[in-house]
Write an enzyme that holds these catalytic residues in place. Sequence first.
Site, mmCIF file in Angstrom:
data_model
loop_
_atom_site.group_PDB
_atom_site.id
_atom_site.type_symbol
_atom_site.label_atom_id
_atom_site.label_comp_id
_atom_site.label_asym_id
_atom_site.label_seq_id
_atom_site.Cartn_x
_atom_site.Cartn_y
_atom_site.Cartn_z
ATOM 1 N N ARG A 93 -19.239 5.956 -0.197
ATOM 2 C CA ARG A 93 -18.273 5.832 0.689
ATOM 3 C C ARG A 93 -18.763 5.375 2.305
ATOM 4 O O ARG A 93 -18.212 4.514 3.078
ATOM 5 C CB ARG A 93 -17.115 7.144 0.725
ATOM 6 C CG ARG A 93 -16.618 7.262 -0.386
ATOM 7 C CD ARG A 93 -15.684 8.270 -0.757
ATOM 8 N NE ARG A 93 -14.689 8.624 0.522
ATOM 9 C CZ ARG A 93 -13.648 8.194 0.310
ATOM 10 N NH1 ARG A 93 -13.119 7.411 -0.705
ATOM 11 N NH2 ARG A 93 -12.453 8.481 1.147
ATOM 12 N N TYR A 152 4.715 1.915 6.620
ATOM 13 C CA TYR A 152 4.584 0.443 7.501
ATOM 14 C C TYR A 152 3.172 -0.033 7.104
ATOM 15 O O TYR A 152 2.814 -1.158 6.531
ATOM 16 C CB TYR A 152 4.655 0.572 8.891
ATOM 17 C CG TYR A 152 4.488 -0.566 9.758
ATOM 18 C CD1 TYR A 152 5.485 -1.790 9.619
ATOM 19 C CD2 TYR A 152 3.401 -0.704 10.300
ATOM 20 C CE1 TYR A 152 4.983 -2.927 10.187
ATOM 21 C CE2 TYR A 152 2.908 -2.023 11.084
ATOM 22 C CZ TYR A 152 4.013 -2.990 10.950
ATOM 23 O OH TYR A 152 3.497 -4.174 11.752
#
Length: 405
Positions: free
Chosen positions: A336, A369
């Site tokens: 990661r 959003y």
Amino acid sequence: MTLTATQVKNAKPKAKLYRIADQGGLCLEVKPTGKKFWRYRYRFDGKATMLTLGTYPEVSLADARIEHMEASRTLKNGINPKQAKNVKLAEAQAQNDTFELVARAWLKKNSESWTTKTYRTNEGRLSNHVFPYIGHLPISAISPKDILGLLQRIEAKGTLETAHRVASLCSQIFKYAVFINKVEIDPVQIVKGALPPITKSRKHRAALTDPMEVGKLLRYIEEYSGHYIVKQALRVGLYTFTRSKEIRGMKWDEIDFDRKEWRIPAERMKMRKPHIVPLSNQVLTILKEVKQLNNPSKFVFPSVVNNSSILSENTLNTAIRRMGYTKEQLCYHGFRGTCTTLLYETGWPKDMVERQLAHVQTNQVRAAYDHAQYMEERTRMMQIFSDYLDSLRDGGSVIPFKKRA
């Protein structure tokens, strides 16, 4: 003769419990174990009574004298200080107003969004470092000085990082208490700056960040002679930079080949929120090859020993060790960090990368959003990123892949 702060500090334990008098019935009690308690000895209705005012060093000599003064005033008004204290605590408990009761309500409220490990860690810190000292107090009566004494006690044990974490937990509890109208302010914020900063650098998971080294890693994975399933799990893990628990627990019913998506359910995510991972063509090819094995398991990467179980937690790291990397050089979780560094260095927006890492926005409106706004862009990013990794693996030129695309 009154006590001095030095005398209190230097009072040593003896074979038997003993007390050192201050004034007006206030005394320091020293137990054979070394524990020190502030006691107020007085008479009420002709009977000798003793009230505990706190422990040292959580309660200093000056603070003990203030507590003693208030108790003495209560006594002069014809009220038993010990009884008055018990009534106050009982009222607070009846109204769920003690710090511990409010804190446990806060723990319960957040438990659904935490992993079991996070819940146990937070509950353990409170039970070990907070509840024994201020848990019984009405939360509205806890002062900044109470919090400061609590944090200084933890710091005195040489666990500064724990003190900072406990301060953060207490602050969140007080903010919750403000929200439910139990208190008006968060006293932690007043004294939090009194703790020395943590100077040691944060320990990061071992990861590769040089593109050439990443290319070498990819070639090592391609040449890996261990179990086929483990090799493919490593490949998919690097292309998607998902956590070990997520990649090891991947199920076939989570994969939508038509939409090119992997939908990870909330219960397997660290933040307990469902997460969608766009799948590049490279990942889809790997998954189709694995599926052709006709392995009768609901898991994409089942245990090499038992098809009904997932890969063990250490399997992926063991494979990395077999490739020649030490634990200081690389671990699976470091994938990661590797991918995040490459993405940031080549200009991808932080919000998009954070969304792909499943670092959920605390603002739920913005989170919704972001999901709608970034899904298409994240799909594009993940394909370009997979192509970039392939170019590193094949020894191609190290070109900033966003610009190349």
